[in-house]
Design a protein around this motif. Structure first.
Motif, PDB file in Angstrom:
ATOM      1  N   TRP A 156       0.825  -1.218   0.000  1.00 48.93           N
ATOM      2  CA  TRP A 156       0.000   0.000   0.000  1.00 48.93           C
ATOM      3  C   TRP A 156       0.854   1.260   0.000  1.00 48.93           C
ATOM      4  CZ3 TRP A 156      -5.136   0.113  -0.808  1.00 48.93           C
ATOM      5  CH2 TRP A 156      -5.813  -1.098  -0.719  1.00 48.93           C
ATOM      6  N   THR A 157       2.172   1.115   0.014  1.00 43.77           N
ATOM      7  CA  THR A 157       3.075   2.260   0.028  1.00 43.77           C
ATOM      8  C   THR A 157       3.305   2.766  -1.394  1.00 43.77           C
ATOM      9  OG1 THR A 157       4.189   1.388   1.977  1.00 43.77           O
ATOM     10  CG2 THR A 157       5.374   3.041   0.699  1.00 43.77           C
ATOM     11  N   PRO A 158       3.106   4.062  -1.625  1.00 44.51           N
ATOM     12  CA  PRO A 158       3.382   4.610  -2.958  1.00 44.51           C
ATOM     13  C   PRO A 158       4.857   4.455  -3.316  1.00 44.51           C
ATOM     14  CG  PRO A 158       2.117   6.165  -1.646  1.00 44.51           C
ATOM     15  CD  PRO A 158       2.555   5.065  -0.726  1.00 44.51           C
ATOM     16  N   VAL A 159       5.118   4.093  -4.562  1.00 43.74           N
ATOM     17  CA  VAL A 159       6.490   3.959  -5.059  1.00 43.74           C
ATOM     18  C   VAL A 159       6.786   5.125  -5.992  1.00 43.74           C
ATOM     19  CG1 VAL A 159       6.589   1.461  -4.763  1.00 43.74           C
ATOM     20  CG2 VAL A 159       5.729   2.412  -6.897  1.00 43.74           C
ATOM     21  N   ASP A 160       7.978   5.138  -6.555  1.00 42.66           N
ATOM     22  CA  ASP A 160       8.467   6.269  -7.350  1.00 42.66           C
ATOM     23  C   ASP A 160       7.452   6.821  -8.344  1.00 42.66           C
ATOM     24  OD1 ASP A 160      10.878   6.036  -6.022  1.00 42.66           O
ATOM     25  OD2 ASP A 160      11.727   4.714  -7.548  1.00 42.66           O
ATOM     26  N   PHE A 190     -11.693  -0.953  -9.363  1.00 43.23           N
ATOM     27  CA  PHE A 190     -11.890   0.073  -8.344  1.00 43.23           C
ATOM     28  C   PHE A 190     -12.892  -0.432  -7.313  1.00 43.23           C
ATOM     29  CE2 PHE A 190     -10.447   2.695 -11.943  1.00 43.23           C
ATOM     30  CZ  PHE A 190      -9.391   3.333 -11.314  1.00 43.23           C
ATOM     31  N   PRO A 191     -12.774  -0.001  -6.071  1.00 46.55           N
ATOM     32  CA  PRO A 191     -13.711  -0.461  -5.040  1.00 46.55           C
ATOM     33  C   PRO A 191     -15.108   0.112  -5.278  1.00 46.55           C
ATOM     34  CG  PRO A 191     -12.316   1.255  -4.165  1.00 46.55           C
ATOM     35  CD  PRO A 191     -11.795   0.940  -5.530  1.00 46.55           C
ATOM     36  N   GLN A 192     -16.112  -0.650  -4.888  1.00 45.48           N
ATOM     37  CA  GLN A 192     -17.492  -0.179  -4.972  1.00 45.48           C
ATOM     38  C   GLN A 192     -17.928   0.497  -3.679  1.00 45.48           C
ATOM     39  OE1 GLN A 192     -19.824  -3.578  -6.091  1.00 45.48           O
ATOM     40  NE2 GLN A 192     -19.213  -3.429  -8.228  1.00 45.48           N
ATOM     41  N   PHE A 193     -17.263   0.124  -2.573  1.00 40.91           N
ATOM     42  CA  PHE A 193     -17.625   0.645  -1.261  1.00 40.91           C
ATOM     43  C   PHE A 193     -16.367   1.029  -0.493  1.00 40.91           C
ATOM     44  CE2 PHE A 193     -20.577  -2.720  -2.507  1.00 40.91           C
ATOM     45  CZ  PHE A 193     -21.761  -1.998  -2.574  1.00 40.91           C
ATOM     46  N   VAL A 194     -16.473   2.025   0.334  1.00 37.48           N
ATOM     47  CA  VAL A 194     -15.336   2.451   1.163  1.00 37.48           C
ATOM     48  C   VAL A 194     -14.884   1.317   2.073  1.00 37.48           C
ATOM     49  CG1 VAL A 194     -14.651   4.051   2.993  1.00 37.48           C
ATOM     50  CG2 VAL A 194     -16.018   4.871   1.084  1.00 37.48           C
ATOM     51  N   ALA A 195     -15.817   0.488   2.498  1.00 36.65           N
ATOM     52  CA  ALA A 195     -15.490  -0.615   3.409  1.00 36.65           C
ATOM     53  C   ALA A 195     -14.557  -1.643   2.775  1.00 36.65           C
ATOM     54  CB  ALA A 195     -16.775  -1.299   3.869  1.00 36.65           C
ATOM     55  N   GLU A 196     -14.358  -1.583   1.473  1.00 41.80           N
ATOM     56  CA  GLU A 196     -13.437  -2.519   0.819  1.00 41.80           C
ATOM     57  C   GLU A 196     -11.981  -2.194   1.102  1.00 41.80           C
ATOM     58  OE1 GLU A 196     -14.380  -4.142  -3.169  1.00 41.80           O
ATOM     59  OE2 GLU A 196     -15.900  -2.546  -3.189  1.00 41.80           O
ATOM     60  N   PHE A 197     -11.694  -0.975   1.540  1.00 44.36           N
ATOM     61  CA  PHE A 197     -10.322  -0.629   1.902  1.00 44.36           C
ATOM     62  C   PHE A 197     -10.003  -1.221   3.264  1.00 44.36           C
ATOM     63  CE2 PHE A 197     -11.457   3.152  -0.733  1.00 44.36           C
ATOM     64  CZ  PHE A 197     -10.547   2.929  -1.748  1.00 44.36           C
ATOM     65  N   PRO A 198      -8.910  -1.972   3.372  1.00 46.35           N
ATOM     66  CA  PRO A 198      -8.526  -2.497   4.683  1.00 46.35           C
ATOM     67  C   PRO A 198      -8.194  -1.338   5.635  1.00 46.35           C
ATOM     68  CG  PRO A 198      -7.193  -3.468   2.934  1.00 46.35           C
ATOM     69  CD  PRO A 198      -7.983  -2.371   2.321  1.00 46.35           C
ATOM     70  N   PRO A 199      -8.759  -1.334   6.840  1.00 44.93           N
ATOM     71  CA  PRO A 199      -8.456  -0.250   7.788  1.00 44.93           C
ATOM     72  C   PRO A 199      -6.957  -0.059   8.011  1.00 44.93           C
ATOM     73  CG  PRO A 199     -10.280  -1.558   8.601  1.00 44.93           C
ATOM     74  CD  PRO A 199      -9.734  -2.270   7.376  1.00 44.93           C
ATOM     75  N   ALA A 200      -6.201  -1.148   8.000  1.00 44.52           N
ATOM     76  CA  ALA A 200      -4.758  -1.034   8.201  1.00 44.52           C
ATOM     77  C   ALA A 200      -4.101  -0.257   7.067  1.00 44.52           C
ATOM     78  CB  ALA A 200      -4.141  -2.423   8.308  1.00 44.52           C
ATOM     79  N   ALA A 201      -4.636  -0.365   5.846  1.00 46.17           N
ATOM     80  CA  ALA A 201      -4.087   0.378   4.719  1.00 46.17           C
ATOM     81  C   ALA A 201      -4.350   1.872   4.876  1.00 46.17           C
ATOM     82  CB  ALA A 201      -4.687  -0.126   3.405  1.00 46.17           C
ATOM     83  N   VAL A 202      -5.511   2.215   5.375  1.00 45.42           N
ATOM     84  CA  VAL A 202      -5.844   3.630   5.612  1.00 45.42           C
ATOM     85  C   VAL A 202      -4.935   4.198   6.687  1.00 45.42           C
ATOM     86  CG1 VAL A 202      -7.651   5.247   6.320  1.00 45.42           C
ATOM     87  CG2 VAL A 202      -8.226   3.276   4.887  1.00 45.42           C
ATOM     88  N   ASP A 203      -4.707   3.448   7.737  1.00 45.11           N
ATOM     89  CA  ASP A 203      -3.820   3.890   8.818  1.00 45.11           C
ATOM     90  C   ASP A 203      -2.385   4.010   8.360  1.00 45.11           C
ATOM     91  OD1 ASP A 203      -5.969   3.966  10.537  1.00 45.11           O
ATOM     92  OD2 ASP A 203      -5.527   2.015  11.441  1.00 45.11           O
ATOM     93  N   TRP A 204      -1.980   3.124   7.462  1.00 46.21           N
ATOM     94  CA  TRP A 204      -0.610   3.087   6.972  1.00 46.21           C
ATOM     95  C   TRP A 204      -0.281   4.385   6.296  1.00 46.21           C
ATOM     96  CZ3 TRP A 204       3.551   0.289   7.746  1.00 46.21           C
ATOM     97  CH2 TRP A 204       4.588   0.265   6.812  1.00 46.21           C
TER      98      TRP A 204
END
Length: 52
Positions: A4-8, A38-52
């Motif tokens: 989930w980390t952006p690269v160059d 693309f996700p259909q719902f916000v809940a599809e994003f893992p909470p850990a990815a949002v925190d990361w």
């Protein structure tokens, strides 16, 4: 969580965005890279990815 980390090349796309827009864009970008869609719902994003 490294996937989930952006690269160059991601930073070139994210550079002109700020605040919540930047977070949302990166989440959508990485979700698409990982899932091939693309996700259909916000809940599809893992909470850990949002925190990361």
């Amino acid at each position: 969580m490294a996937c989930w980390t952006p690269v160059d090349s991601d930073w070139d796309l994210v550079g002109n965005k700020s605040g919540p827009t930047r977070l949302g864009f990166v989440l959508m970008l990485k979700f698409f890279e990982l899932e091939g869609r693309f996700p259909q719902f916000v809940a599809e994003f893992p909470p850990a990815a949002v925190d990361w």
